[in-house]
Write an enzyme that holds these catalytic residues in place. Structure first.
Site, mmCIF file in Angstrom:
data_model
loop_
_atom_site.group_PDB
_atom_site.id
_atom_site.type_symbol
_atom_site.label_atom_id
_atom_site.label_comp_id
_atom_site.label_asym_id
_atom_site.label_seq_id
_atom_site.Cartn_x
_atom_site.Cartn_y
_atom_site.Cartn_z
ATOM 1 N N ILE A 59 51.857 61.285 -72.055
ATOM 2 C CA ILE A 59 52.832 60.234 -72.393
ATOM 3 C C ILE A 59 52.228 59.199 -73.344
ATOM 4 O O ILE A 59 52.944 58.444 -73.986
ATOM 5 C CB ILE A 59 53.413 59.512 -71.140
ATOM 6 C CG1 ILE A 59 52.307 58.919 -70.266
ATOM 7 C CG2 ILE A 59 54.310 60.425 -70.340
ATOM 8 C CD1 ILE A 59 52.822 57.946 -69.197
ATOM 9 N N THR A 133 56.849 52.395 -57.232
ATOM 10 C CA THR A 133 56.471 52.469 -55.827
ATOM 11 C C THR A 133 56.686 51.142 -55.108
ATOM 12 O O THR A 133 56.674 50.080 -55.742
ATOM 13 C CB THR A 133 54.980 52.868 -55.738
ATOM 14 O OG1 THR A 133 54.498 52.640 -54.422
ATOM 15 C CG2 THR A 133 54.113 52.034 -56.674
ATOM 16 N N ASP A 134 56.812 51.213 -53.780
ATOM 17 C CA ASP A 134 56.884 49.977 -52.981
ATOM 18 C C ASP A 134 55.524 49.277 -52.908
ATOM 19 O O ASP A 134 55.440 48.121 -52.488
ATOM 20 C CB ASP A 134 57.413 50.266 -51.565
ATOM 21 C CG ASP A 134 56.540 51.220 -50.748
ATOM 22 O OD1 ASP A 134 55.575 51.776 -51.300
ATOM 23 O OD2 ASP A 134 56.841 51.404 -49.545
ATOM 24 N N GLU A 135 54.451 49.997 -53.298
ATOM 25 C CA GLU A 135 53.100 49.424 -53.130
ATOM 26 C C GLU A 135 52.867 48.219 -54.035
ATOM 27 O O GLU A 135 51.934 47.449 -53.815
ATOM 28 C CB GLU A 135 52.042 50.507 -53.354
ATOM 29 C CG GLU A 135 52.260 51.684 -52.429
ATOM 30 C CD GLU A 135 51.107 52.657 -52.310
ATOM 31 O OE1 GLU A 135 49.959 52.281 -52.593
ATOM 32 O OE2 GLU A 135 51.374 53.815 -51.931
ATOM 33 N N TYR A 159 45.647 51.431 -58.084
ATOM 34 C CA TYR A 159 46.890 52.191 -58.289
ATOM 35 C C TYR A 159 48.105 51.262 -58.322
ATOM 36 O O TYR A 159 48.880 51.268 -59.285
ATOM 37 C CB TYR A 159 47.060 53.237 -57.171
ATOM 38 C CG TYR A 159 48.479 53.786 -57.070
ATOM 39 C CD1 TYR A 159 49.023 54.536 -58.112
ATOM 40 C CD2 TYR A 159 49.278 53.547 -55.943
ATOM 41 C CE1 TYR A 159 50.330 55.026 -58.028
ATOM 42 C CE2 TYR A 159 50.573 54.033 -55.861
ATOM 43 C CZ TYR A 159 51.098 54.775 -56.903
ATOM 44 O OH TYR A 159 52.376 55.254 -56.833
ATOM 45 N N LYS A 163 50.717 50.314 -61.424
ATOM 46 C CA LYS A 163 52.171 50.539 -61.371
ATOM 47 C C LYS A 163 52.911 49.213 -61.563
ATOM 48 O O LYS A 163 53.947 49.149 -62.229
ATOM 49 C CB LYS A 163 52.575 51.185 -60.039
ATOM 50 C CG LYS A 163 52.118 52.614 -59.837
ATOM 51 C CD LYS A 163 52.700 53.612 -60.828
ATOM 52 C CE LYS A 163 54.177 53.859 -60.615
ATOM 53 N NZ LYS A 163 54.670 54.963 -61.507
HETATM 54 P P1 NAD Z 1 51.832 63.479 -58.737
HETATM 55 O O1 NAD Z 1 50.441 62.927 -58.853
HETATM 56 O O2 NAD Z 1 52.104 64.598 -57.797
HETATM 57 O O3 NAD Z 1 52.346 63.956 -60.186
HETATM 58 C C1 NAD Z 1 52.121 63.238 -61.338
HETATM 59 C C2 NAD Z 1 52.425 64.142 -62.531
HETATM 60 O O4 NAD Z 1 52.221 63.380 -63.733
HETATM 61 C C3 NAD Z 1 51.516 65.369 -62.616
HETATM 62 O O5 NAD Z 1 52.291 66.506 -62.913
HETATM 63 C C4 NAD Z 1 50.582 65.034 -63.772
HETATM 64 O O6 NAD Z 1 50.121 66.183 -64.468
HETATM 65 C C5 NAD Z 1 51.470 64.167 -64.637
HETATM 66 N N1 NAD Z 1 50.709 63.259 -65.508
HETATM 67 C C6 NAD Z 1 49.669 62.466 -65.147
HETATM 68 N N2 NAD Z 1 49.227 61.785 -66.220
HETATM 69 C C7 NAD Z 1 50.031 62.128 -67.260
HETATM 70 C C8 NAD Z 1 50.089 61.738 -68.623
HETATM 71 N N3 NAD Z 1 49.212 60.860 -69.124
HETATM 72 N N4 NAD Z 1 51.035 62.279 -69.406
HETATM 73 C C9 NAD Z 1 51.921 63.184 -68.901
HETATM 74 N N5 NAD Z 1 51.892 63.605 -67.632
HETATM 75 C C10 NAD Z 1 50.960 63.075 -66.813
HETATM 76 O O7 NAD Z 1 52.738 62.219 -58.404
HETATM 77 P P2 NAD Z 1 54.078 62.118 -57.563
HETATM 78 O O8 NAD Z 1 53.718 61.900 -56.138
HETATM 79 O O9 NAD Z 1 54.977 63.229 -57.935
HETATM 80 O O10 NAD Z 1 54.657 60.742 -58.114
HETATM 81 C C11 NAD Z 1 55.518 60.701 -59.247
HETATM 82 C C12 NAD Z 1 55.872 59.264 -59.553
HETATM 83 O O11 NAD Z 1 56.485 58.672 -58.406
HETATM 84 C C13 NAD Z 1 54.656 58.398 -59.868
HETATM 85 O O12 NAD Z 1 55.000 57.518 -60.907
HETATM 86 C C14 NAD Z 1 54.393 57.630 -58.581
HETATM 87 O O13 NAD Z 1 53.807 56.371 -58.854
HETATM 88 C C15 NAD Z 1 55.801 57.480 -58.052
HETATM 89 N N6 NAD Z 1 55.917 57.373 -56.589
HETATM 90 C C16 NAD Z 1 55.309 58.289 -55.779
HETATM 91 C C17 NAD Z 1 55.461 58.193 -54.397
HETATM 92 C C18 NAD Z 1 54.832 59.189 -53.462
HETATM 93 O O14 NAD Z 1 54.893 59.007 -52.241
HETATM 94 N N7 NAD Z 1 54.256 60.291 -53.938
HETATM 95 C C19 NAD Z 1 56.225 57.152 -53.854
HETATM 96 C C20 NAD Z 1 56.835 56.230 -54.724
HETATM 97 C C21 NAD Z 1 56.679 56.363 -56.091
HETATM 98 P P1 TYD Z 2 48.490 58.374 -48.775
HETATM 99 O O1 TYD Z 2 49.229 59.633 -48.477
HETATM 100 O O2 TYD Z 2 47.244 58.441 -49.596
HETATM 101 O O3 TYD Z 2 49.550 57.359 -49.396
HETATM 102 P P2 TYD Z 2 49.417 55.758 -49.702
HETATM 103 O O4 TYD Z 2 48.004 55.348 -49.566
HETATM 104 O O5 TYD Z 2 49.899 55.702 -51.112
HETATM 105 O O6 TYD Z 2 50.320 55.095 -48.714
HETATM 106 O O7 TYD Z 2 48.101 57.699 -47.392
HETATM 107 C C1 TYD Z 2 49.104 57.365 -46.445
HETATM 108 C C2 TYD Z 2 48.422 56.637 -45.304
HETATM 109 O O8 TYD Z 2 47.546 57.552 -44.636
HETATM 110 C C3 TYD Z 2 47.548 55.490 -45.765
HETATM 111 O O9 TYD Z 2 47.650 54.427 -44.809
HETATM 112 C C4 TYD Z 2 46.149 56.062 -45.747
HETATM 113 C C5 TYD Z 2 46.196 57.075 -44.614
HETATM 114 N N1 TYD Z 2 45.302 58.253 -44.768
HETATM 115 C C6 TYD Z 2 44.433 58.601 -43.726
HETATM 116 O O10 TYD Z 2 44.394 57.943 -42.650
HETATM 117 N N2 TYD Z 2 43.629 59.679 -43.890
HETATM 118 C C7 TYD Z 2 43.616 60.422 -45.043
HETATM 119 O O11 TYD Z 2 42.813 61.393 -45.157
HETATM 120 C C8 TYD Z 2 44.521 60.058 -46.103
HETATM 121 C C9 TYD Z 2 44.566 60.848 -47.375
HETATM 122 C C10 TYD Z 2 45.351 58.970 -45.904
#
Ligand code: NAD
Ligand code: TYD
Length: 356
Positions: A59, A133-135, A159, A163
């Protein structure tokens, strides 16, 4: 009409593309860098579909993005691309700054030029939807109300700070340049295709491999968990009907301590794939050193998206976690394919220094 999805080979992006193509005929162009988290195997069910196309790229590559926008003239861009794992951001924040902040800035600049080239009808239909994200809101005390869209931003990890910065840029491009943006701030997702570095898939994969189930600190940190399919439907709803420049919190009304999540997974595995020695997977729980700066509690007030757009999650935690555990049990090959050397190096880096 076409939509451009960035980061569509990751966990949520791939679920979104599969859902999108199941629900409508509008083509999707997927731009993904294919970092360790990007996996084209997630999209094998749509490979060959004439409505789906993939481009590998960053991107942050403005020439590439501008070329794609001019050639495909999408009516929306949905930005999932990001570095997404808190623990990795602690070990190496640089990539998070690069992709999440500089990359989003580059996308916005490309889209600003593209938007300027549109006629009025194209302009009024165009949307830039930023998935966040909510974070960004920081950590709640036990008695605090859940995050609403008016909470101040107090990100605590590299992170969440990256965001938060991207959210601010998106907001600024609306206010300054009139870009038609929407931002969603979602809670923790779980479901198929989630890379086994995050809590839920890591626990399933480790349990099945007979490895320890590492609980950071006391395991009483609280997250609000949402099934990924519900996140995808919320994004579609915001894209269709969200008010320009607004942010929408998305959550599952489902706050749970980490230890409860791990116990739910264990109970399901004990039922669906009992250990050969007849013992429970609970034997594998291991308390390890906490994450530095670990946020204690996240909780989402998803009232605005419900009131304004009529969206509510469909899955309960019980139905969603059962589907998820079953999906991992049914996809042993997917699991083994993502456990490359790089994945093993990550496990070593993140877990070897933590005392049991
Ligand atoms: P993920 O890490 O599984 O996937 C991220 C994707 O982005 C990958 O396919 C990676 O190859 C691609 N990517 C990374 N850097 C890139 C770049 N510079 N250019 C193009 N592509 C690139 O993440 P996810 O869990 O699917 O999250 C997707 C989005 O949702 C993120 O923006 C994350 O912040 C947001 N989000 C995730 C969660 C969650 O619980 N996983 C919750 C809320 C918001
Ligand atoms: P994670 O899935 O990494 O999401 P986030 O940190 O973005 O919320 O972790 C979810 C919760 O689980 C977080 O409080 C950290 C905890 N956690 C563990 O206790 N052990 C683990 O090995 C991992 C990966 C996460």
């Amino acid at each position: 009409m076409t939509i451009l999805v960035t980061g569509g080979a990751g966990f949520i992006g791939s679920n979104f593309i599969i859902d999108w193509l199941a629900q409508c005929d509008e083509p999707v162009l997927n731009l993904d860098k294919l970092t360790y988290a990007g996996n084209l195997e997630n999209l094998s069910s749509v490979r060959g579909d004439p409505r789906y196309a993939f481009v590998q790229g960053d991107i942050g590559d403005r020439a590439l993005i501008e070329g794609l926008l001019q050639r495909h003239r999408p009516r929306a861009l949905i930005n999932f691309a990001a570095e997404s794992h808190v623990d990795r951001s602690i070990h190496g924040p640089g990539e998070f700054i690069q992709t999440n902040i500089v990359g989003t800035f580059n996308l916005l600049e490309s889209v600003r030029a593209y938007f300027a080239s549109m006629n009025d009808a194209e302009k009024s239909g165009f949307r830039f939807l930023h998935v966040s994200t909510d974070e960004v809101y920081g950590s709640l005390k036990a008695s605090d109300p859940a995050f609403s869209e008016t909470n101040r931003y107090e990100p605590n990890s590299p992170y969440s700070a990256s965001k938060a910065a991207s959210d601010h840029l998106v907001r600024a491009y609306h206010h300054t340049y009139g870009l038609p943006v929407l931002t969603t701030n979602c809670s923790n997702n779980y479901g198929p295709f989630q890379f086994p570095e995050k809590l839920i898939p890591l626990m399933i994969v480790n349990a099945l491999a007979g490895k320890p189930l590492p609980i950071y600190g006391d395991g009483q940190q609280i997250r609000d968990w949402l099934y990924v399919g519900d996140h995808c439907s919320a994004i579609r709803r915001v894209l269709d009907a969200g008010r320009l420049g607004e942010t929408y919190n998305i959550g599952g009304w489902n706050e749970k301590p980490n230890l409860d999540i791990v116990h739910s997974i264990i109970d399901l595995l004990d039922e669906l794939r009992p250990r050969q020695d007849g013992q429970s997977y609970r034997q594998q729980i291991a308390y390890v050193t906490d994450r530095p700066g670990h946020d204690r509690r996240y909780a989402i007030d998803a009232g605005k998206i419900e009131r304004e757009l009529g969206w509510r999650p469909v899955e309960t935690f019980e139905s969603g976690i059962r589907k998820t555990v079953q999906w991992y049990l049914d996809h042993a090959e997917w699991i083994s394919n993502v456990q490359s050397g790089a994945y093993r190096e990550w496990l070593d880096k993140n877990y070897s220094g933590r005392d049991a």
